[in-house]
Scaffold this active site. Structure first.
Site, PDB file in Angstrom:
ATOM      1  N   HIS A 119      49.927  35.527  35.476  1.00  0.00           N
ATOM      2  CA  HIS A 119      48.641  36.179  35.580  1.00  0.00           C
ATOM      3  C   HIS A 119      47.823  35.821  34.569  1.00  0.00           C
ATOM      4  CE1 HIS A 119      45.781  39.616  36.123  1.00  0.00           C
ATOM      5  NE2 HIS A 119      46.073  39.667  37.271  1.00  0.00           N
ATOM      6  N   GLN A 199      54.216  44.008  37.823  1.00  0.00           N
ATOM      7  CA  GLN A 199      54.510  44.094  39.487  1.00  0.00           C
ATOM      8  C   GLN A 199      56.192  44.262  39.286  1.00  0.00           C
ATOM      9  OE1 GLN A 199      52.621  43.850  41.795  1.00  0.00           O
ATOM     10  NE2 GLN A 199      50.714  42.957  40.952  1.00  0.00           N
ATOM     11  N   LYS A 222      49.242  50.751  39.556  1.00  0.00           N
ATOM     12  CA  LYS A 222      49.935  49.865  40.399  1.00  0.00           C
ATOM     13  C   LYS A 222      51.161  50.354  40.835  1.00  0.00           C
ATOM     14  CE  LYS A 222      48.425  45.326  38.601  1.00  0.00           C
ATOM     15  NZ  LYS A 222      47.768  44.945  39.794  1.00  0.00           N
ATOM     16  N   CYS A 359      44.312  35.628  40.265  1.00  0.00           N
ATOM     17  CA  CYS A 359      44.074  35.552  38.832  1.00  0.00           C
ATOM     18  C   CYS A 359      45.469  34.793  38.138  1.00  0.00           C
ATOM     19  CB  CYS A 359      44.374  37.014  38.064  1.00  0.00           C
ATOM     20  SG  CYS A 359      43.088  38.118  38.470  1.00  0.00           S
TER      21      CYS A 359
END
Ligand code: PMP
Length: 405
Positions: A119, A199, A222, A359
């Site tokens: 990213h 993530q 997230k 991104c």
């Protein structure tokens, strides 16, 4: 895993008069009322600035903030809460890492290694550092399946870089990197290991001590928590050695006219008034995920992702990106329909997916596409959500004239 959907008020909000099918949790997750309430309750009953006040309310606000730190440490297996630095999010954590480690470790000609699946927030800070220090930034390539080329990684390590920075889970391909192995190899080569866990922590049981990462970054928003709070976890020895990032109140011990000494970690890295409500909300999110069970969360997403791959692969002209074994992210393109058009059309069916470069422009170049569409899953998603996505994509095909005769 128990069905948590009733805890998420936003899922009851219609979109274009339809049920919201939210498939963009890799960008940000929705919040259960337990988190919303924890934040509201903080402001209702506890709000005061932390670490400064001698009065009861400030003491209790400080306790709530430090309890949140302990909860984060326990959740990610950090042996010492002093190694948990609260920041705004992964982006700030990685900028802190690059700026501070850069001053500690990197001189002209030194190497920094990243990968082609990063990213931008785990790339640009290293680019800036490399430019500032005249250091050498090297990017490890991927296999055609979208996994890290470990041989290429080993070759990069032979040049003995000072820092190696890579993502735990790709936000585009869902690739899960073998962090423990990559960290061990990097340490053998004498490098400091920085991992982007944005993530990973929301979706997998993560233990930073077992992984062997020196610095590990993630975002609260997230993982069911509030926006504006994130974490950099580090080994206390390394954080102790690193120079401060932001200067200001809270991070000092004593201040002279032209110099200062700094507070011990983690406060050395937490200049200014922190996001106390955010930390309190993150603690509530951690409690919520803990009650669901991270193994169950991971299994739920694995099953859903497998089903999504199956359903989407059956759509004519649809191309899936990334490896078979992956986290809950599915990137795809459909014939020559631009991913933005695709996202707009499925939105009219109430299905929220993301389209763009996510991104990750260096990765897009390697996939040879300007953009992909991306569906990402979390605890509140169901097979019906996947069916709704597949149905909406079929409609998009028909609309663009790709309907089967
Ligand atoms: N790294 C990865 C892999 C991400 O998916 C994201 C969020 N899209 C980030 C970093 C940046 O996180 P934040 O915007 O919360 O700082």
């Amino acid at each position: 895993m128990r069905d948590p959907r009733a805890d998420f008020p936003i899922l009851g909000e219609p979109v274009h008069g339809r049920r919201l099918v939210y498939l963009d949790s890799a960008a940000t997750t929705q919040k259960p009322r337990q988190v919303i309430e924890a934040v509201a309750d903080y402001y209702r009953r506890l709000n005061a600035n932390v670490h400064r006040g001698a009065y009861d309310l400030a003491v209790r606000a400080t306790e709530a903030y430090e309890d949140a730190r302990a909860a984060v440490a326990a959740f990610v297996g950090a042996p010492d809460p002093r190694g948990v630095v609260f920041v705004r999010g992964t982006t700030e954590a990685l900028n802190l890492a690059a700026s501070s480690l850069g001053r500690l470790k990197v001189r002209a000609g030194d190497g920094i290694v990243v990968t082609a699946m990063e990213h931008h927030s785990n790339l640009i800070p290293w680019q800036l550092l490399a430019q500032e220090r005249a250091a050498r930034l090297e990017m490890v390539e991927l296999t055609p399946q979208g996994e890290l080329d470990v041989d290429g990684y080993r070759r990069a390590l032979e040049r003995r870089p000072k820092i190696v920075a890579f993502t735990h889970v790709s936000n585009v391909l869902g690739t899960i990197n073998p962090v423990a192995e990559l960290a061990r190899l990097a340490h053998e080569a004498g490098a400091v290991v920085v991992v982007d866990g944005a993530q990973a922590v929301p979706h997998l049981a993560v233990n930073v001590a077992e992984l062997g990462a020196d610095l590990y970054a993630f975002s609260g928003h997230k993982m069911l928590g509030p926006m504006g709070v994130g974490v950099l976890v580090g080994t206390p020895e390394l954080l102790d050695a690193m120079p401060p990032y932001h200067g200001g109140g809270e991070m000092i011990r004593t201040v002279q006219d032209t110099t200062a000494t700094y507070a011990p970690i983690p406060h050395k890295f937490e200049a200014g008034t922190p996001n106390v409500a955010g930390a309190v909300g993150l603690k509530a999110a951690i409690a919520y995920l803990g009650a669901l069970g991270m193994a169950e969360v991971a299994a739920h997403e694995r099953a859903l992702t497998g089903y999504a791959r199956e359903r989407l692969a059956a759509i004519e002209g649809l191309r899936l990106y990334g490896p078979e074994e992956r986290a809950g992210v599915v990137s795809f393109t459909l014939a020559d329909i631009h991913p933005h058009d695709l996202a707009t059309i499925v939105d009219s069916e109430g299905v929220a997916i993301r389209a763009g470069h996510h991104c990750a422009q260096p990765l897009m170049r390697r996939l040879d596409v300007p953009a992909t569409a991306r569906a990402s899953f979390y605890v509140y998603n169901t097979r019906e959500d996947v069916d709704a996505l597949a149905g909406a994509l079929e409609k998009a095909r028909a609309l663009f004239g790709y309907a089967r005769a």
